[in-house]
Design an enzyme around this catalytic site. Sequence first.
Site, PDB file in Angstrom:
ATOM      1  N   HIS A  41      42.734  37.292  49.335  1.00 19.45           N
ATOM      2  CA  HIS A  41      42.367  35.955  48.868  1.00 19.45           C
ATOM      3  C   HIS A  41      43.363  34.873  49.272  1.00 19.45           C
ATOM      4  O   HIS A  41      43.083  33.686  49.088  1.00 19.45           O
ATOM      5  CB  HIS A  41      42.202  35.956  47.346  1.00 19.45           C
ATOM      6  CG  HIS A  41      41.032  36.756  46.873  1.00 19.45           C
ATOM      7  ND1 HIS A  41      39.739  36.437  47.186  1.00 19.45           N
ATOM      8  CD2 HIS A  41      40.967  37.880  46.112  1.00 19.45           C
ATOM      9  CE1 HIS A  41      38.913  37.315  46.638  1.00 19.45           C
ATOM     10  NE2 HIS A  41      39.634  38.206  45.991  1.00 19.45           N
ATOM     11  N   GLN A  43      41.511  49.825  44.537  1.00 20.85           N
ATOM     12  CA  GLN A  43      41.015  48.930  43.494  1.00 20.85           C
ATOM     13  C   GLN A  43      39.597  49.308  43.090  1.00 20.85           C
ATOM     14  O   GLN A  43      38.721  49.469  43.937  1.00 20.85           O
ATOM     15  CB  GLN A  43      41.006  47.480  43.989  1.00 20.85           C
ATOM     16  CG  GLN A  43      42.379  46.872  44.116  1.00 20.85           C
ATOM     17  CD  GLN A  43      42.316  45.390  44.432  1.00 20.85           C
ATOM     18  OE1 GLN A  43      42.899  44.947  45.412  1.00 20.85           O
ATOM     19  NE2 GLN A  43      41.610  44.624  43.614  1.00 20.85           N
ATOM     20  N   GLU A  72      36.587  47.627  40.976  1.00 20.02           N
ATOM     21  CA  GLU A  72      36.317  46.251  40.561  1.00 20.02           C
ATOM     22  C   GLU A  72      34.855  46.004  40.192  1.00 20.02           C
ATOM     23  O   GLU A  72      34.458  44.858  40.009  1.00 20.02           O
ATOM     24  CB  GLU A  72      36.704  45.290  41.688  1.00 20.02           C
ATOM     25  CG  GLU A  72      38.069  45.567  42.291  1.00 20.02           C
ATOM     26  CD  GLU A  72      38.439  44.601  43.385  1.00 20.02           C
ATOM     27  OE1 GLU A  72      38.683  43.431  43.078  1.00 20.02           O
ATOM     28  OE2 GLU A  72      38.475  45.023  44.558  1.00 20.02           O
ATOM     29  N   ALA A 112      39.158  40.372  37.455  1.00 16.54           N
ATOM     30  CA  ALA A 112      38.340  39.206  37.805  1.00 16.54           C
ATOM     31  C   ALA A 112      36.978  39.634  38.335  1.00 16.54           C
ATOM     32  O   ALA A 112      35.927  39.189  37.846  1.00 16.54           O
ATOM     33  CB  ALA A 112      39.071  38.345  38.831  1.00 16.54           C
ATOM     34  N   ASP A 113      36.986  40.509  39.345  1.00 18.60           N
ATOM     35  CA  ASP A 113      35.715  40.961  39.913  1.00 18.60           C
ATOM     36  C   ASP A 113      34.945  41.847  38.944  1.00 18.60           C
ATOM     37  O   ASP A 113      33.711  41.785  38.890  1.00 18.60           O
ATOM     38  CB  ASP A 113      35.955  41.694  41.232  1.00 18.60           C
ATOM     39  CG  ASP A 113      36.255  40.738  42.372  1.00 18.60           C
ATOM     40  OD1 ASP A 113      35.402  39.891  42.665  1.00 18.60           O
ATOM     41  OD2 ASP A 113      37.347  40.823  42.957  1.00 18.60           O
TER      42      ASP A 113
END
Length: 263
Positions: free
Chosen positions: A45, A147, A149, A174-175
Amino acid sequence: MKNAFKDALKAGRPQIGLWLGLANSYSAELLAGAGFDWLLIDGEHAPNNVQTVLTQLQAIASYPSQPVVRPSWNDPVQIKQLLDVGAQTLLIPMVQNADEARNAVAATRYPPAGIRGVGSALARASRWNRIPDYLHQANDAMCVLVQIETREAMSNLASILDVDGIDGVFIGPADLSADMGFAGNPQHPEVQAAIENAIVQIRAAGKAPGILMANEALAKRYLELGALFVAVGVDTTLLARGAEALAARFGAEKNLSGASGVY
């Protein structure tokens, strides 16, 4: 060859980290001296590429803080390049199942254990072939963190944890919250329940649970549950909110647009 971050996780020593999104070697070195156990160089990101990751690895190298690099995707070519410039610990985003986890591990290993291309004469990682027997030592020094997610990844967690070569599993709040229908609200009770259950399951499987959480109370809660690598802040957020607070103390009107967020 050693990987101090990997060794700490294996020993069960909690590691406190900071997220780096400024994509700058000067700020990376500044923060390397702040006392965090690890620093995440974000290629997913933040506006990083192999060259900017390299300069940050060089800037951090003389400090105790250990670098962790997140590529933009679970891509063997990108992973190969990051390993060659000196990354030893990778955080692989959006891993959905055991096959994708196995692919991530394979990308970090030289054959016959994996598919990493051999180019050590060109690589900072081998110090341009000045590290004796680098090709035979490198595999054991790699640390692979994946990760999870999404709800799909959560449902596949048990099989992901069975993959040889996975050192840790990072929960992306977040995701995950967005995928669960609570975008921007990782503190929703359903999201928190999923996170807490995952931390316990990961630790019980003998792997290291990790997460990014700037809420101090929640970060401490995750550590109590057994999380072993926890990032507790983001450099961009610290800079933005700190600058706004300083300006506000001298009468400036705070621009609230985007001031609140997941981190």
